[in-house]
Scaffold this motif. Structure first.
Motif, PDB file in Angstrom:
ATOM      1  N   THR A   1      84.049 -44.325   8.545  1.00 44.18           N
ATOM      2  CA  THR A   1      83.617 -42.974   8.900  1.00 44.18           C
ATOM      3  C   THR A   1      84.649 -42.286   9.784  1.00 44.18           C
ATOM      4  O   THR A   1      84.968 -41.104   9.595  1.00 44.18           O
TER       5      THR A   1
ATOM      6  N   MET B   1      86.472 -38.866   8.882  1.00 43.94           N
ATOM      7  CA  MET B   1      86.267 -37.706   9.759  1.00 43.94           C
ATOM      8  C   MET B   1      87.584 -37.236  10.378  1.00 43.94           C
ATOM      9  O   MET B   1      87.759 -36.044  10.640  1.00 43.94           O
TER      10      MET B   1
ATOM     11  N   ALA C   1      74.098 -34.554   8.410  1.00 42.99           N
ATOM     12  CA  ALA C   1      74.669 -35.606   7.570  1.00 42.99           C
ATOM     13  C   ALA C   1      73.600 -36.067   6.592  1.00 42.99           C
ATOM     14  O   ALA C   1      72.398 -35.912   6.841  1.00 42.99           O
TER      15      ALA C   1
ATOM     16  N   LEU D   1      78.800 -34.443   6.093  1.00 46.30           N
ATOM     17  CA  LEU D   1      79.257 -35.786   5.726  1.00 46.30           C
ATOM     18  C   LEU D   1      78.212 -36.379   4.798  1.00 46.30           C
ATOM     19  O   LEU D   1      77.006 -36.228   5.039  1.00 46.30           O
TER      20      LEU D   1
ATOM     21  N   ARG E   1      84.246 -35.115   2.479  1.00 43.62           N
ATOM     22  CA  ARG E   1      84.077 -36.369   3.230  1.00 43.62           C
ATOM     23  C   ARG E   1      82.912 -37.210   2.697  1.00 43.62           C
ATOM     24  O   ARG E   1      81.755 -36.813   2.782  1.00 43.62           O
TER      25      ARG E   1
END
Length: 309
Positions: free
Chosen positions: A104, A108, A156, A238, A281
């Protein structure tokens, strides 16, 4: 497209009883297929150990401490009929957490466009305060919460196409308006949750149960007609994928009867959506998949799609 592969040999050291479907050979199969020359352009990193602070983003402190202290020095201990710990389990679990978080952070920060975390045991059945269904901590949920805490993203989503419903992720996100959980899964089947009427306190739980033998067409329709429109409306910054491949037609634990290319198809769909709201992402975390040939074919299709190939 830059895709990061995160793994660690510690995932082989979580031992299960003879004949158990969630076995170290799963990792050997994944490593074998991703070792082929067509995957030479993958970035590769070893999963670091995660911290207890990361685990506490999604799990009760008392549960975390109890699990840490009952990890055995030898032999196996059984937490339920499906879930056991061996001396290597704790490190495998914590590197699963650390691997999901490291992936992650890479995505990111822009180090990688997307990532696949090839670790076991899986995590999506682990509830806030109990292990379940081969799972101890929910790596996908932890990764999503970590992204919120460290990078300040507002929304998210965890998208789960494992053939079993991710009751743990649903439990963790049930009252969280900033998280969306979407799942296709077979019903009736373990763990018995995931009815379409289970929508969470803020209408951010999206369940699309499938019947035995529904196959590719109904799986794809569930995404096209329900999950993708809800995700588009939610606009996650995300997407974390709970990538279980046990809906493959060869898998012994269920019978939705998907083909490997269905996983490639859904991956590309999620990439398109992520391109619109999340800067592309995506972090994918391995969940189930218990037929070794089906697992190899499905992982290859999924990672090939992530690579943009």
């Amino acid at each position: 497209m830059t895709t990061l592969l995160v793994s660690h040999p510690a995932s082989l050291d979580h031992l299960t009883p003879p004949g158990h479907p969630e076995r170290p050979d799963r990792m050997r199969a994944v490593a074998q297929v991703l070792g082929e020359s067509r995957f030479d352009t993958l970035l590769r990193e070893e999963a670091p150990e995660g911290s207890l602070d990361l685990v506490r983003l999604c799990h009760d402190e008392r549960y975390v401490e109890e699990l840490r202290h009952i990890a055995p020095d030898k032999g196996l201990i059984y937490l339920d009929g499906d879930t056991s710990m061996s001396p290597g389990t704790w490190e495998a679990v914590m590197r699963g957490v650390g691997g999901a978080v490291a992936a992650t952070e890479a995505v990111m920060s822009g180090k990688a466009d997307n990532a696949f975390v090839a670790m076991r045991p899986p995590g999506h059945h682990a509830e806030i305060n109990r292990p379940m269904g081969f799972c101890f901590f929910d790596h996908a949920a932890i990764a999503a919460r970590h992204a919120q805490r460290k990078y300040g993203i507002a929304r998210a989503a965890v998208v789960d196409f494992d053939v079993h419903h991710g009751n743990g992720t649903q439990d963790i996100f049930w009252a969280d308006a900033t998280m969306m959980y979407c799942s296709t899964h077979q019903m009736p089947l373990f763990p018995g949750t995931g009815a379409s009427g289970e929508r969470g306190e803020h209408d951010t739980i999206v369940n699309a149960p499938l019947a035995p033998n529904d196959g590719s067409a109904r799986f794809r329709a569930a995404f096209d007609n329900l999950i993708l429109p809800q995700l588009t409306k939610f606009a996650p910054e995300l997407i974390v994928v709970s990538a279980g491949f046990d809906a493959h037609r060869r898998d012994p634990l269920a019978n939705i009867n998907l083909d490997a290319e269905d996983f490639g198809w859904v991956t590309r769909k999620l990439m398109d959506l992520a391109g619109k709201s999340a800067g592309g992402r995506i972090v994918s975390v391995l969940e189930g998949g218990y037929d070794l040939q089906g697992l190899k074919e499905s992982v290859a299709a999924h990672v090939t799609a992530l690579m943009g190939a």
